[in-house]
Scaffold this active site. Sequence first.
Site, PDB file in Angstrom:
ATOM      1  N   SER A 164      -3.609  -6.137  -6.947  1.00  0.00           N
ATOM      2  CA  SER A 164      -4.948  -5.491  -6.940  1.00  0.00           C
ATOM      3  C   SER A 164      -6.118  -6.467  -6.985  1.00  0.00           C
ATOM      4  CB  SER A 164      -5.115  -4.468  -8.077  1.00  0.00           C
ATOM      5  OG  SER A 164      -4.353  -3.315  -7.828  1.00  0.00           O
TER       6      SER A 164
ATOM      7  N   GLY B 201      -3.461  -9.411   3.592  1.00  0.00           N
ATOM      8  CA  GLY B 201      -3.246 -10.144   2.354  1.00  0.00           C
ATOM      9  C   GLY B 201      -1.800 -10.562   2.159  1.00  0.00           C
ATOM     10  N   VAL B 202      -1.365 -10.483   0.922  1.00  0.00           N
ATOM     11  CA  VAL B 202      -0.010 -10.934   0.597  1.00  0.00           C
ATOM     12  C   VAL B 202       1.034 -10.046   1.281  1.00  0.00           C
ATOM     13  CG1 VAL B 202       0.240  -9.647  -1.587  1.00  0.00           C
ATOM     14  CG2 VAL B 202       1.355 -11.860  -1.313  1.00  0.00           C
ATOM     15  N   ASP B 203       0.711  -8.776   1.458  1.00  0.00           N
ATOM     16  CA  ASP B 203       1.606  -7.838   2.128  1.00  0.00           C
ATOM     17  C   ASP B 203       1.910  -8.315   3.556  1.00  0.00           C
ATOM     18  OD1 ASP B 203       3.029  -5.512   2.598  1.00  0.00           O
ATOM     19  OD2 ASP B 203       1.278  -4.195   2.667  1.00  0.00           O
TER      20      ASP B 203
ATOM     21  N   GLY C 189      -7.037  -8.680  -4.681  1.00  0.00           N
ATOM     22  CA  GLY C 189      -7.597  -9.038  -3.375  1.00  0.00           C
ATOM     23  C   GLY C 189      -8.535  -7.939  -2.926  1.00  0.00           C
ATOM     24  N   VAL C 190      -8.204  -7.303  -1.813  1.00  0.00           N
ATOM     25  CA  VAL C 190      -9.096  -6.269  -1.265  1.00  0.00           C
ATOM     26  C   VAL C 190      -9.206  -5.057  -2.186  1.00  0.00           C
ATOM     27  CG1 VAL C 190      -8.835  -6.947   1.140  1.00  0.00           C
ATOM     28  CG2 VAL C 190      -7.270  -5.273   0.182  1.00  0.00           C
TER      29      VAL C 190
ATOM     30  N   ASN D 259       0.860  -1.191   0.000  1.00  0.00           N
ATOM     31  CA  ASN D 259       0.000   0.000   0.000  1.00  0.00           C
ATOM     32  C   ASN D 259       0.894   1.239   0.000  1.00  0.00           C
ATOM     33  OD1 ASN D 259       0.767   0.370   2.771  1.00  0.00           O
ATOM     34  ND2 ASN D 259      -0.744  -1.184   3.297  1.00  0.00           N
TER      35      ASN D 259
HETATM   36  P1  ADP Z   1      -4.382  -5.945  -3.148  1.00  0.00           P
HETATM   37  O1  ADP Z   1      -4.535  -4.988  -2.009  1.00  0.00           O
HETATM   38  O2  ADP Z   1      -3.368  -5.459  -4.188  1.00  0.00           O
HETATM   39  O3  ADP Z   1      -5.686  -6.364  -3.735  1.00  0.00           O
HETATM   40  P2  ADP Z   1      -4.137  -8.456  -1.666  1.00  0.00           P
HETATM   41  O4  ADP Z   1      -3.005  -8.868  -0.814  1.00  0.00           O
HETATM   42  O5  ADP Z   1      -5.457  -8.258  -1.006  1.00  0.00           O
HETATM   43  O6  ADP Z   1      -3.644  -7.173  -2.473  1.00  0.00           O
HETATM   44  O7  ADP Z   1      -4.320  -9.516  -2.834  1.00  0.00           O
HETATM   45  C1  ADP Z   1      -3.476  -9.620  -3.930  1.00  0.00           C
HETATM   46  C2  ADP Z   1      -3.448 -11.053  -4.393  1.00  0.00           C
HETATM   47  O8  ADP Z   1      -2.518 -11.792  -3.605  1.00  0.00           O
HETATM   48  C3  ADP Z   1      -4.776 -11.785  -4.257  1.00  0.00           C
HETATM   49  O9  ADP Z   1      -5.000 -12.506  -5.453  1.00  0.00           O
HETATM   50  C4  ADP Z   1      -4.530 -12.757  -3.102  1.00  0.00           C
HETATM   51  O10 ADP Z   1      -5.286 -13.943  -3.239  1.00  0.00           O
HETATM   52  C5  ADP Z   1      -3.066 -13.035  -3.262  1.00  0.00           C
HETATM   53  N1  ADP Z   1      -2.345 -13.549  -2.086  1.00  0.00           N
HETATM   54  C6  ADP Z   1      -2.625 -13.395  -0.771  1.00  0.00           C
HETATM   55  N2  ADP Z   1      -1.691 -14.012  -0.012  1.00  0.00           N
HETATM   56  C7  ADP Z   1      -0.798 -14.571  -0.886  1.00  0.00           C
HETATM   57  C8  ADP Z   1       0.381 -15.359  -0.738  1.00  0.00           C
HETATM   58  N3  ADP Z   1       0.865 -15.690   0.460  1.00  0.00           N
HETATM   59  N4  ADP Z   1       1.022 -15.762  -1.875  1.00  0.00           N
HETATM   60  C9  ADP Z   1       0.563 -15.437  -3.096  1.00  0.00           C
HETATM   61  N5  ADP Z   1      -0.529 -14.686  -3.304  1.00  0.00           N
HETATM   62  C10 ADP Z   1      -1.216 -14.278  -2.207  1.00  0.00           C
END
Ligand code: ADP
Length: 168
Positions: free
Chosen positions: A117, A32-34, A119-120, A24
């Site tokens: 982008s 999420g992934v972050d 996910g959330v 972010n």
């Molecule tokens: P954004 O805010 O950019 O939407 P998110 O983290 O919510 O980011 O989601 C981005 C993508 O990462 C989504 O498709 C989610 O399913 C995926 N994701 C979440 N955790 C992991 C992980 N550990 N490894 C790979 N992809 C992941």
Amino acid sequence: MGSIEIIDGDITTLEVDAIVNAANNGLRGGGGVDGAIHRAAGPELLAACVPLGGCATGAAKITPGFKLPARYVIHTVGPIWRGGSAGETSLLASCYRESLRLAEEYELRSIAFPAVSCGVYGFPLDQACGIAYQTISQHLEAGSRIELVYLVCFNQQIRSAYERVAAA
Ligand code: ADP
């Protein structure tokens, strides 16, 4: 020419030169992934992010990977989906281009992307996966020293979207 592989799994486990974080604007970690990347890398990652002073949407910044198996983390900030008329398409393409540009600058050979982008931030999956695939393909075709790009699917919906794009 470098290749693109669509794989399932958790991006934090990959032994690649760099994994990309869907961060972010504050680069202060999040969900999420972050969140997963910050937990796996350890607190040094946040300490390395703070002095970077944030990151604009569509831009990318790089840090070491610390406790991750990946050597580097490239942090990029995807656009929040606002219906499609707020420049979301070009901002998302910019995330991929800028991340690849940093990978070239650091002479990296392997890089793994989550679906930025998707996910959330709510980007429509087919559109986002199309932008990702096309932007990466164009970069590799234009002449690149990157050998392998992983598109990491965390769920079946993302995998299906990438498979449709790759088959088109
Ligand atoms: P954004 O805010 O950019 O939407 P998110 O983290 O919510 O980011 O989601 C981005 C993508 O990462 C989504 O498709 C989610 O399913 C995926 N994701 C979440 N955790 C992991 C992980 N550990 N490894 C790979 N992809 C992941």
